[in-house]
Design a protein around this motif. Structure first.
Motif, short mmCIF file in Angstrom:
data_model
loop_
_atom_site.label_atom_id
_atom_site.label_comp_id
_atom_site.label_asym_id
_atom_site.label_seq_id
_atom_site.Cartn_x
_atom_site.Cartn_y
_atom_site.Cartn_z
N GLY A 202 -5.08 6.35 10.41
CA GLY A 202 -5.80 5.09 10.24
C GLY A 202 -7.29 5.31 10.12
O GLY A 202 -7.77 6.43 9.93
N ASN A 203 -8.04 4.23 10.26
CA ASN A 203 -9.49 4.32 10.14
C ASN A 203 -10.09 5.27 11.18
O ASN A 203 -10.94 6.10 10.86
N ALA A 204 -9.67 5.12 12.43
CA ALA A 204 -10.26 5.91 13.51
C ALA A 204 -9.99 7.40 13.32
O ALA A 204 -10.89 8.24 13.45
N LYS A 205 -8.74 7.77 13.03
CA LYS A 205 -8.40 9.18 12.88
C LYS A 205 -9.06 9.79 11.65
O LYS A 205 -9.52 10.94 11.68
N SER A 206 -9.10 9.04 10.56
CA SER A 206 -9.71 9.55 9.33
C SER A 206 -11.20 9.80 9.52
O SER A 206 -11.73 10.84 9.11
N THR A 207 -11.89 8.86 10.14
CA THR A 207 -13.33 9.06 10.36
C THR A 207 -13.59 10.18 11.36
O THR A 207 -14.57 10.92 11.22
N SER B 174 -12.30 12.62 1.06
CA SER B 174 -13.01 11.41 1.44
C SER B 174 -12.18 10.59 2.43
O SER B 174 -11.00 10.86 2.67
N PHE B 175 -12.82 9.58 2.97
CA PHE B 175 -12.12 8.65 3.88
C PHE B 175 -10.92 8.03 3.18
O PHE B 175 -9.83 7.93 3.75
N ARG B 176 -11.10 7.64 1.94
CA ARG B 176 -10.01 7.02 1.18
C ARG B 176 -8.84 7.99 0.99
O ARG B 176 -7.68 7.59 1.06
N THR C 234 1.60 5.05 0.79
CA THR C 234 1.18 6.08 1.74
C THR C 234 2.08 7.28 1.60
O THR C 234 3.24 7.18 1.21
N LYS D 278 0.83 -1.20 0.00
CA LYS D 278 0.00 0.00 0.00
C LYS D 278 0.87 1.25 0.00
O LYS D 278 1.82 1.36 0.77
N ARG E 209 -6.90 8.26 4.32
CA ARG E 209 -6.23 7.02 4.71
C ARG E 209 -4.89 6.83 4.01
O ARG E 209 -4.07 6.01 4.43
#
Length: 239
Positions: free
Chosen positions: A90-95, A79-81, A5, A3, A84
């Motif tokens: 991560g998921n928690a911080k992005s949301t 967006s979330f994507r 980043t 992935k 990320r």
């Protein structure tokens, strides 16, 4: 496949951990003692991000994200994507970031919307453009008005490209009948930034206007919101 980043810039010398900073310089403590207005954009974001990654602090990570998108407005539309892709988000911080930006948009837009009187398309645009101008997909809403044209509420009818299959009169007028509303205004956005009505927009609007006449709930307008502009069917004589 590995992935990809985005890298986080290295932290400032001697400030590898926020807990090592002087208390007066730590974002959370600054907010508690001096108020949120005293913090920079990066410091406010760092409070939401909470922790850094590797040797980079949460402030470093916040600065990297801001530098990538160049402004809070552009960042708030991501967006979330998109979020990320940053190492350390991560998921928690992005949301959490997406939720915080959405709450800010809603607070800025709504105010006491239940007392808002709609007397022109500009009234609708002022209320909803902050909420809808940066969305990356089309959203179709129906605004519910009382007999004095006060806004009683709104309902999202569909997500995605506007067409007659997605926007059925039954769904559009269901909430208006239950409220009950004296009239409605149709509202959707164009993520392209061009507010010009498409042929599908015009067709759907005509169908809903005819349905409104039959049910005794007239459609006062259909407004298309873009980034910095709008189009009103009523102003253009398209109803």
């Amino acid at each position: 496949m590995q992935k990809l980043t985005k890298k986080v810039s290295e932290p400032f010398p001697f400030h590898s951990k926020i807990t090592d900073w002087p208390v007066a310089e730590r974002p959370r403590e600054k907010l508690m003692h001096l108020g949120a207005a005293s913090l920079s954009d990066a410091e406010l974001l760092a409070i939401l991000i909470q922790t850094g990654v590797g040797k980079a602090t949460a402030v470093d990570l916040a600065k990297t994200v801001l530098r990538e998108y160049r402004s809070l407005d552009r960042l708030s539309a991501r967006s979330f994507r998109d979020l990320r892709q940053f190492k350390g988000l991560g998921n928690a911080k992005s949301t959490l970031l997406i939720a915080a930006f959405e709450l800010g948009r809603r607070a800025a837009s709504r105010g006491d919307s239940t007392k808002l009187r709609i007397s022109s398309p500009e009234d609708v645009v002022k209320q909803y453009q902050p909420l809808m101008r940066d969305l990356q997909q089309e959203i179709f809403k129906v605004l519910l008005l009382d007999s004095a044209n006060h806004l009683r509420g709104d309902e999202t009818i569909s997500l995605g490209i506007l067409n007659s299959a997605l926007v059925h009169p039954r769904e559009v007028f269901r909430r208006a009948i239950l409220e009950p509303a004296a009239s409605i205004i149709l509202l959707h956005n164009h993520p392209s930034g061009n507010p010009e009505p498409s042929s599908e927009d015009i067709q759907v609007t005509r169908q809903l206007c005819e349905a409104g006449k039959i049910m005794g709930i007239p459609v006062h307008d259909h407004i298309i919101i873009a980034q910095d502009s709008y189009a009103s069917f009523a102003e253009r004589g398209l109803l």
